[in-house]
Motif scaffolding. Structure first.
Motif, mmCIF file in Angstrom:
data_model
loop_
_atom_site.group_PDB
_atom_site.id
_atom_site.type_symbol
_atom_site.label_atom_id
_atom_site.label_comp_id
_atom_site.label_asym_id
_atom_site.label_seq_id
_atom_site.Cartn_x
_atom_site.Cartn_y
_atom_site.Cartn_z
ATOM 1 N N ILE A 46 0.838 -1.202 0.000
ATOM 2 C CA ILE A 46 0.000 0.000 0.000
ATOM 3 C C ILE A 46 0.870 1.247 0.000
ATOM 4 C CG2 ILE A 46 -1.659 1.322 1.354
ATOM 5 C CD1 ILE A 46 -2.808 -1.402 2.269
ATOM 6 N N ILE A 47 1.902 1.238 0.868
ATOM 7 C CA ILE A 47 2.811 2.381 0.895
ATOM 8 C C ILE A 47 3.474 2.544 -0.468
ATOM 9 C CG2 ILE A 47 4.919 3.295 1.908
ATOM 10 C CD1 ILE A 47 4.202 1.781 4.456
ATOM 11 N N GLY A 48 3.995 1.430 -0.980
ATOM 12 C CA GLY A 48 4.705 1.477 -2.256
ATOM 13 C C GLY A 48 3.799 1.956 -3.371
ATOM 14 N N ALA A 49 2.563 1.475 -3.376
ATOM 15 C CA ALA A 49 1.659 1.856 -4.455
ATOM 16 C C ALA A 49 1.326 3.333 -4.371
ATOM 17 C CB ALA A 49 0.389 1.022 -4.392
ATOM 18 N N ALA A 50 1.159 3.827 -3.151
ATOM 19 C CA ALA A 50 0.844 5.246 -3.010
ATOM 20 C C ALA A 50 1.991 6.094 -3.531
ATOM 21 C CB ALA A 50 0.559 5.570 -1.543
ATOM 22 N N VAL A 51 3.218 5.679 -3.199
ATOM 23 C CA VAL A 51 4.365 6.513 -3.550
ATOM 24 C C VAL A 51 4.817 6.275 -4.990
ATOM 25 C CG1 VAL A 51 6.750 7.068 -2.966
ATOM 26 C CG2 VAL A 51 5.113 6.552 -1.164
ATOM 27 N N PHE A 52 4.878 5.010 -5.374
ATOM 28 C CA PHE A 52 5.506 4.704 -6.655
ATOM 29 C C PHE A 52 4.519 4.402 -7.767
ATOM 30 C CE2 PHE A 52 8.639 3.316 -3.449
ATOM 31 C CZ PHE A 52 9.601 4.257 -3.733
ATOM 32 N N LEU A 53 3.227 4.395 -7.440
ATOM 33 C CA LEU A 53 2.265 4.114 -8.508
ATOM 34 C C LEU A 53 1.230 5.239 -8.633
ATOM 35 C CD1 LEU A 53 1.300 1.954 -10.557
ATOM 36 C CD2 LEU A 53 -0.262 1.177 -8.799
ATOM 37 N N VAL A 54 0.510 5.481 -7.552
ATOM 38 C CA VAL A 54 -0.592 6.437 -7.647
ATOM 39 C C VAL A 54 -0.064 7.854 -7.825
ATOM 40 C CG1 VAL A 54 -2.573 7.376 -6.445
ATOM 41 C CG2 VAL A 54 -2.091 4.949 -6.291
ATOM 42 N N TYR A 55 0.924 8.216 -7.003
ATOM 43 C CA TYR A 55 1.475 9.566 -7.120
ATOM 44 C C TYR A 55 2.043 9.840 -8.518
ATOM 45 C CZ TYR A 55 4.881 13.301 -6.711
ATOM 46 O OH TYR A 55 5.613 14.418 -6.941
ATOM 47 N N PRO A 56 2.905 8.942 -9.057
ATOM 48 C CA PRO A 56 3.404 9.211 -10.410
ATOM 49 C C PRO A 56 2.309 9.262 -11.470
ATOM 50 C CG PRO A 56 4.773 7.578 -9.365
ATOM 51 C CD PRO A 56 3.595 7.786 -8.483
ATOM 52 N N ILE A 57 1.278 8.432 -11.309
ATOM 53 C CA ILE A 57 0.208 8.443 -12.310
ATOM 54 C C ILE A 57 -0.453 9.816 -12.353
ATOM 55 C CG2 ILE A 57 -2.128 7.619 -12.746
ATOM 56 C CD1 ILE A 57 -1.231 4.858 -12.059
ATOM 57 N N PHE A 58 -0.805 10.324 -11.163
ATOM 58 C CA PHE A 58 -1.484 11.617 -11.146
ATOM 59 C C PHE A 58 -0.546 12.725 -11.586
ATOM 60 C CE2 PHE A 58 -4.622 9.388 -8.518
ATOM 61 C CZ PHE A 58 -5.737 9.775 -9.228
ATOM 62 N N THR A 59 0.719 12.628 -11.171
ATOM 63 C CA THR A 59 1.654 13.659 -11.575
ATOM 64 C C THR A 59 1.814 13.690 -13.085
ATOM 65 O OG1 THR A 59 2.839 13.029 -9.588
ATOM 66 C CG2 THR A 59 3.889 14.630 -11.005
ATOM 67 N N SER A 60 1.901 12.505 -13.671
ATOM 68 C CA SER A 60 2.118 12.507 -15.111
ATOM 69 C C SER A 60 0.867 13.001 -15.839
ATOM 70 C CB SER A 60 2.552 11.122 -15.581
ATOM 71 O OG SER A 60 1.558 10.485 -16.289
ATOM 72 N N LEU A 61 -0.296 12.706 -15.263
ATOM 73 C CA LEU A 61 -1.529 13.239 -15.843
ATOM 74 C C LEU A 61 -1.514 14.766 -15.760
ATOM 75 C CD1 LEU A 61 -4.043 11.953 -17.065
ATOM 76 C CD2 LEU A 61 -5.182 12.254 -14.893
ATOM 77 N N TYR A 62 -1.066 15.251 -14.607
ATOM 78 C CA TYR A 62 -0.984 16.696 -14.400
ATOM 79 C C TYR A 62 0.010 17.314 -15.382
ATOM 80 C CZ TYR A 62 -0.516 21.077 -11.834
ATOM 81 O OH TYR A 62 -0.500 22.394 -11.476
ATOM 82 N N TYR A 63 1.154 16.681 -15.528
ATOM 83 C CA TYR A 63 2.163 17.165 -16.480
ATOM 84 C C TYR A 63 1.567 17.286 -17.867
ATOM 85 C CZ TYR A 63 6.217 16.429 -13.430
ATOM 86 O OH TYR A 63 7.138 16.498 -12.435
#
Lengths: 341, 346
Positions: free
Chosen positions: B34-51
């Protein structure tokens, strides 16, 4: 089958010679037909032959590039230019290997050692974290389990390029770019390279651990952690072997991410390197010279031999590991719950 | 109030202590993920969408910076996507090419690996040896070795003259169809090499089929052909979907893929026009196409839900609707009773 072989003599005794002979002949013919076409219980010769022929042919196709590589890598310059020699080199010639080893800036052995570290350490972390997650998903029922599985599948399907740059930014903010931590941290939190596949493998495997075994341990007073270590892990060797092999190989072969995160593609910092990166550099260099000399196919061929030697050197450790573990690996496939259900 | 409806549907079964504990342990085991997914999956997904929507600025000091919220041009969010689709000369053709070639080669790979798996699962001599050879691609196919091999002539099968085959196909098929088919033949070896893991998955599924099923069918006089269609194939069906998905993902994330090359190019170039935001937009379009592809195959091979289960659910729904209606009527009655007949106080 057996009855057929017994039948002719008894028939002969009863009904005279000529008729018996004819019958024996017919039986014989039947037997030949049976031999070729097979019966219900047994494959006939034709089918067996076809299966072996197909397997051998396709197996050869699989091996062909490897064999070609092996053959080319041992050829001396004269052999390469000689069009009559296609497969078997005239002599045992290792100069290509020597050249390939010294062709790049980094020593082969250093690169090899670093390859082992870069592939091996994250593999260990992946084994621990993914087995924990897989066990959690397999044994316990809790709210949000469906969401977790859905996210794991999403992580599997989503191209890595989507998250590559933000992850890079994240790492540089954490200050771990160009260190091994960029591989270790995600691996330790079960989100490393292709981690979703490994989680799914473990999940499917732990589902096959008998429920009654776990319940028995519970009644005897074992806690969940203890059950995990004492019961689930003991039987999970096949899953571990499969995952370890895949994980190691995929990390070993991952040139791009290694360059981006560990070596630092944006910044030229050559502290870390792997044999695969060396191989890519080398082949692109060789390719560059190739295009400048398109007229002379001779030089093209010469560089190809060294290239082949270099690529063999790059995957040789993998092949050795595969050779050592393949027995367990092939067996473990039969028992791992890769497929589940 | 006497005839107030009983609170039937408000009774909730309280979860037991054991269940709660179990749920907690499950979450505990998944905490690393869960920690890993939040940091290394969900966060990058939203960031890249934002980018991809808001754009980025590249700064020599700070590195990559997303455009802050107050500077976003809200009416021009789709800019990068429009750019990728309409102005990039390479992207759309590459995407189309990828789509067609994947649609053609995935069934070929899956069917081929199923055949091989069934052959390897029979009683043959040298089973271990053959399996060793057929699992070999697992090691080699994932690396740059494959691209090296395809660069050199080693992966085209010089034994078979592909030229005549491609010529023959080209003569009777329209060119739009002929190209993927002919490329199938010229890349035959590469395609065969992709089938390492699917073979493996199929074999382990074949091993799991209960042999007593075959015995029963045999006793009933089924031929091998019938057994294949009635026993083997249904058992393999979920694996077919799994293998399709795996193959699609594998082909899509392979270094050989031309779109991946385009995305990487845009990423590295880092110019104003084609920067990280551009690459992110590209990657998102690509991801959507890939998910669509997976969805198509999932629709085809999804195991249909059990007929009885479906019917049961339907009846369930109906009953719930009726119960709600009854409740509604009861409530209305109560309301009316309250409004028009004042309760007599004793």
């Amino acid at each position: 089958m057996r009855r057929d072989t017994i039948a002719p003599p008894s028939a002969e005794q009863q009904t005279g010679k000529s008729r018996g002979a004819a019958l024996a002949k017919k039986v014989n013919k039947d037997r030949i037909v049976k031999f070729f076409r097979g019966s219900r219980d047994k494959n006939g010769f034709i089918k067996t032959f076809a299966i072996y022929a197909l397997l051998i042919c396709i197996g050869f196709i699989y091996l062909y590039p490897m064999l070609k590589m092996l053959a080319t890598s041992f050829m001396s310059q004269n052999d390469l230019l000689d069009s009559s020699i296609r497969w078997i080199p005239s002599g045992f010639n290792i100069s290509n290997y020597r050249q390939a080893m010294t062709a790049t800036s980094t020593n082969y052995w250093t690169a090899l050692l670093q390859s082992f570290i870069i592939a091996g350490v994250p593999t260990l972390f992946t084994l621990v974290s993914c087995s924990l997650t897989g066990y959690g998903l397999a044994t316990f029922k809790f709210r949000g389990r469906g969401v977790i599985i859905g996210l794991i599948v999403l992580a599997f399907v989503l191209p890595r390029q989507v998250t590559m740059i933000p992850t890079y930014g994240l790492y540089s903010r954490l200050g771990i770019n160009q260190t091994l931590w960029t591989f270790i941290l995600p691996a330790a939190f079960a989100n490393g390279l292709n981690a979703s596949i490994f989680i799914l493998i473990f999940w499917q495997f732990f589902r096959t651990v008998p429920r009654s075994l776990i319940e028995a341990a519970k009644i005897d007073g074992a806690g969940d952690l203890r059950i995990f270590f004492r019961i689930a892990l003991r039987s999970a060797a096949p899953a571990f072997i499969t995952v370890a092999l895949f994980c190691f190989v995929w990390h070993w072969n991952e040139a791009y991410l290694t360059q981006l995160y560990i070596q630092g593609k944006m910044v030229t910092n050559n502290q870390w390197t792997t044999v695969i990166i060396q191989l890519e550099q080398f082949s692109s260099n060789a390719g560059g010279t190739q295009y400048s000399q398109t007229a002379s196919t001779g030089a093209n061929k010469l560089s190809e031999a060294i290239k082949m030697a270099a690529s063999l050197l790059a995957v040789l450790p993998l092949i050795i590991i595969y050779g050592v573990f393949q027995r367990h690996f092939v067996e473990s496939i039969d028992r791992t719950g890769i497929t589940g259900e | 109030m006497r005839n107030r409806p009983a609170k039937v549907n408000k009774i909730r079964v309280k979860r037991g202590k054991l269940e709660k504990r179990e749920a907690m342990m499950g979450v505990l085991f998944c905490v690393p993920w869960i920690i890993g997914a939040a940091v290394f999956l969900v966060y990058p997904i939203f960031t890249s969408l934002y980018y991809s929507l808001a754009g980025v600025t590249v700064d020599s000091v700070n590195g990559i910076m997303a455009t802050p919220l107050n500077q976003i041009q809200w009416n021009n969010l789709q800019e990068k996507y429009v750019q990728v689709i309409s102005h990039d000369q390479n992207f759309l053709p590459a995407l189309l090419d990828y789509l067609v070639s994947t649609l053609v080669s995935v069934p070929v790979i899956v069917v081929f690996s199923m055949i091989i798996a069934m052959m390897l699962n029979q009683k043959i001599r040298g089973k271990g040896f053959f399996r060793m050879i057929f699992f070999l691609p697992v090691i080699i196919v994932s690396g740059p070795l494959l691209s090296l091999l395809s660069e050199s002539s080693a992966n085209t099968l010089s034994v078979v003259d592909t030229q005549t085959i491609t010529g023959a196909i080209g003569s009777f098929l329209p060119p739009a169809l002929a190209t993927p088919v002919t490329s199938l033949f010229t890349n035959m070896v590469t395609i065969l090499w992709y089938s390492g893991v699917p073979i493996l998955i199929f074999i382990s599924a074949l091993q799991k089929i209960d042999t007593s099923q075959y015995e029963a069918a045999y006793v009933d006089g089924a031929s091998a052909w019938e057994m294949f269609w009635k026993i083997t194939l249904p058992a393999l069906k979920p694996m077919i979907l799994l293998n399709c998905v795996y193959t699609i993902v594998f082909i899509s994330s392979n270094d050989q893929n031309s779109i991946i090359g385009l995305i990487k190019q845009a990423m590295i170039s880092g110019t104003d026009e084609k920067g990280y935001d551009y690459a992110a937009a590209m990657a998102w379009i690509y991801a959507i196409v890939e998910v669509l592809l997976v969805g198509i195959f999932a629709l085809i091979f999804m195991t249909r839900r059990d007929k009885y289960e479906k019917q049961g659910k339907k009846i369930d729904r109906q009953m719930r609707r009726e119960r709600r209606k009854v409740l509604h009527i009861q409530r209305r009655q109560a309301r009316h009773a309250k409004r028009y007949h004042r309760p007599t106080v004793r």
